[in-house]
Scaffold this motif. Structure first.
Motif, PDB file in Angstrom:
ATOM      1  N   UNK A  18       0.834  -1.206   0.000  1.00 53.44           N
ATOM      2  CA  UNK A  18       0.000   0.000   0.000  1.00 53.44           C
ATOM      3  C   UNK A  18       0.870   1.257   0.000  1.00 53.44           C
ATOM      4  N   UNK A  19       1.945   1.239   0.793  1.00 52.81           N
ATOM      5  CA  UNK A  19       2.870   2.374   0.828  1.00 52.81           C
ATOM      6  C   UNK A  19       3.534   2.558  -0.532  1.00 52.81           C
ATOM      7  N   UNK A  20       3.928   1.455  -1.161  1.00 53.55           N
ATOM      8  CA  UNK A  20       4.544   1.533  -2.486  1.00 53.55           C
ATOM      9  C   UNK A  20       3.555   2.122  -3.493  1.00 53.55           C
ATOM     10  N   UNK A  21       2.311   1.684  -3.429  1.00 55.38           N
ATOM     11  CA  UNK A  21       1.285   2.222  -4.315  1.00 55.38           C
ATOM     12  C   UNK A  21       1.056   3.702  -4.105  1.00 55.38           C
ATOM     13  N   UNK A  22       1.093   4.130  -2.858  1.00 54.22           N
ATOM     14  CA  UNK A  22       0.919   5.552  -2.540  1.00 54.22           C
ATOM     15  C   UNK A  22       2.054   6.379  -3.135  1.00 54.22           C
ATOM     16  N   UNK A  23       3.266   5.864  -3.062  1.00 54.50           N
ATOM     17  CA  UNK A  23       4.414   6.579  -3.633  1.00 54.50           C
ATOM     18  C   UNK A  23       4.239   6.709  -5.146  1.00 54.50           C
ATOM     19  N   UNK A  24       3.891   5.621  -5.799  1.00 56.23           N
ATOM     20  CA  UNK A  24       3.703   5.655  -7.251  1.00 56.23           C
ATOM     21  C   UNK A  24       2.590   6.640  -7.615  1.00 56.23           C
ATOM     22  N   UNK A  25       1.506   6.646  -6.838  1.00 57.10           N
ATOM     23  CA  UNK A  25       0.403   7.577  -7.102  1.00 57.10           C
ATOM     24  C   UNK A  25       0.856   9.027  -6.966  1.00 57.10           C
ATOM     25  N   UNK A  26       1.712   9.293  -5.989  1.00 59.42           N
ATOM     26  CA  UNK A  26       2.196  10.666  -5.796  1.00 59.42           C
ATOM     27  C   UNK A  26       3.030  11.141  -6.979  1.00 59.42           C
ATOM     28  N   UNK A  27       3.763  10.208  -7.597  1.00 55.48           N
ATOM     29  CA  UNK A  27       4.612  10.579  -8.718  1.00 55.48           C
ATOM     30  C   UNK A  27       3.920  10.395 -10.068  1.00 55.48           C
ATOM     31  N   UNK A  28       2.727   9.848 -10.066  1.00 58.44           N
ATOM     32  CA  UNK A  28       2.023   9.560 -11.315  1.00 58.44           C
ATOM     33  C   UNK A  28       1.840  10.772 -12.224  1.00 58.44           C
ATOM     34  N   UNK A  29       1.467  11.946 -11.713  1.00 58.54           N
ATOM     35  CA  UNK A  29       1.349  13.106 -12.625  1.00 58.54           C
ATOM     36  C   UNK A  29       2.664  13.427 -13.332  1.00 58.54           C
ATOM     37  N   UNK A  30       3.767  13.339 -12.621  1.00 61.27           N
ATOM     38  CA  UNK A  30       5.072  13.607 -13.236  1.00 61.27           C
ATOM     39  C   UNK A  30       5.435  12.523 -14.241  1.00 61.27           C
ATOM     40  N   UNK A  31       5.142  11.289 -13.889  1.00 60.27           N
ATOM     41  CA  UNK A  31       5.423  10.173 -14.792  1.00 60.27           C
ATOM     42  C   UNK A  31       4.632  10.353 -16.088  1.00 60.27           C
ATOM     43  N   UNK A  32       3.353  10.655 -15.960  1.00 61.16           N
ATOM     44  CA  UNK A  32       2.515  10.832 -17.153  1.00 61.16           C
ATOM     45  C   UNK A  32       2.972  12.018 -17.994  1.00 61.16           C
ATOM     46  N   UNK A  33       3.395  13.078 -17.345  1.00 62.60           N
ATOM     47  CA  UNK A  33       3.865  14.258 -18.068  1.00 62.60           C
ATOM     48  C   UNK A  33       5.081  13.910 -18.920  1.00 62.60           C
ATOM     49  N   UNK A  34       6.005  13.176 -18.345  1.00 61.89           N
ATOM     50  CA  UNK A  34       7.200  12.767 -19.076  1.00 61.89           C
ATOM     51  C   UNK A  34       6.824  11.823 -20.216  1.00 61.89           C
ATOM     52  N   UNK A  35       5.919  10.907 -19.949  1.00 59.85           N
ATOM     53  CA  UNK A  35       5.539   9.910 -20.950  1.00 59.85           C
ATOM     54  C   UNK A  35       4.802  10.529 -22.134  1.00 59.85           C
ATOM     55  N   UNK A  36       4.148  11.657 -21.945  1.00 62.81           N
ATOM     56  CA  UNK A  36       3.455  12.323 -23.048  1.00 62.81           C
ATOM     57  C   UNK A  36       4.415  12.803 -24.134  1.00 62.81           C
ATOM     58  N   UNK A  37       5.694  12.871 -23.795  1.00 62.92           N
ATOM     59  CA  UNK A  37       6.688  13.287 -24.781  1.00 62.92           C
ATOM     60  C   UNK A  37       7.047  12.152 -25.734  1.00 62.92           C
ATOM     61  N   UNK A  38       6.688  10.925 -25.387  1.00 57.61           N
ATOM     62  CA  UNK A  38       6.969   9.760 -26.228  1.00 57.61           C
ATOM     63  C   UNK A  38       5.854   9.595 -27.255  1.00 57.61           C
ATOM     64  N   UNK A  39       6.109   8.739 -28.224  1.00 61.16           N
ATOM     65  CA  UNK A  39       5.084   8.428 -29.223  1.00 61.16           C
ATOM     66  C   UNK A  39       3.882   7.804 -28.516  1.00 61.16           C
ATOM     67  N   UNK A  40       2.699   8.068 -29.041  1.00 59.24           N
ATOM     68  CA  UNK A  40       1.456   7.624 -28.402  1.00 59.24           C
ATOM     69  C   UNK A  40       1.447   6.114 -28.129  1.00 59.24           C
ATOM     70  N   UNK A  41       1.940   5.329 -29.069  1.00 57.72           N
ATOM     71  CA  UNK A  41       1.909   3.873 -28.884  1.00 57.72           C
ATOM     72  C   UNK A  41       2.962   3.370 -27.897  1.00 57.72           C
ATOM     73  N   UNK A  42       3.842   4.237 -27.423  1.00 55.35           N
ATOM     74  CA  UNK A  42       4.878   3.840 -26.460  1.00 55.35           C
ATOM     75  C   UNK A  42       4.634   4.390 -25.058  1.00 55.35           C
ATOM     76  N   UNK A  43       3.637   5.234 -24.896  1.00 54.72           N
ATOM     77  CA  UNK A  43       3.435   5.914 -23.619  1.00 54.72           C
ATOM     78  C   UNK A  43       3.131   4.962 -22.468  1.00 54.72           C
ATOM     79  N   UNK A  44       2.248   3.990 -22.685  1.00 52.47           N
ATOM     80  CA  UNK A  44       1.882   3.075 -21.598  1.00 52.47           C
ATOM     81  C   UNK A  44       3.093   2.244 -21.172  1.00 52.47           C
TER      82      UNK A  44
END
Length: 79
Positions: A18-44
């Motif tokens: 649960x703690x690990x999931x909370x950490x990932x959730x906290x960083x998720x907006x930053x992770x998604x922001x970085x991933x948007x710079x990749x090609x659409x089919x590679x983002x996930x």
């Protein structure tokens, strides 16, 4: 109740998913922001890769060697 990152990392290192999931959730907006710079089919895949890297970094992080502020400033200024 929200916990600070230090305590979440302590709990995650001792196996608390649960703690690990909370950490990932906290960083998720930053992770998604970085991933948007990749090609659409590679983002996930990139999002999964970055999340895995964060998990590995947490599990291997040595909590006993956390620098104080002066050590941090010195390490940053050396770069």
């Amino acid at each position: 109740m929200t916990q600070d990152l230090y305590h979440l990392v302590q709990h995650a290192k001792s196996g608390n998913r649960e703690a690990m999931g909370t950490i990932i959730q906290r960083f998720e907006p930053s992770i998604k922001k970085v991933c948007r710079q990749a090609a659409m089919n590679e983002q996930y895949d990139l999002q999964q890769y970055v999340s895995e890297k964060i998990i590995r970094a947490i599990l291997h992080y040595d909590m006993g060697t956390i620098p104080d502020f002066n050590q941090f400033v010195e390490s940053v200024s050396d770069r």
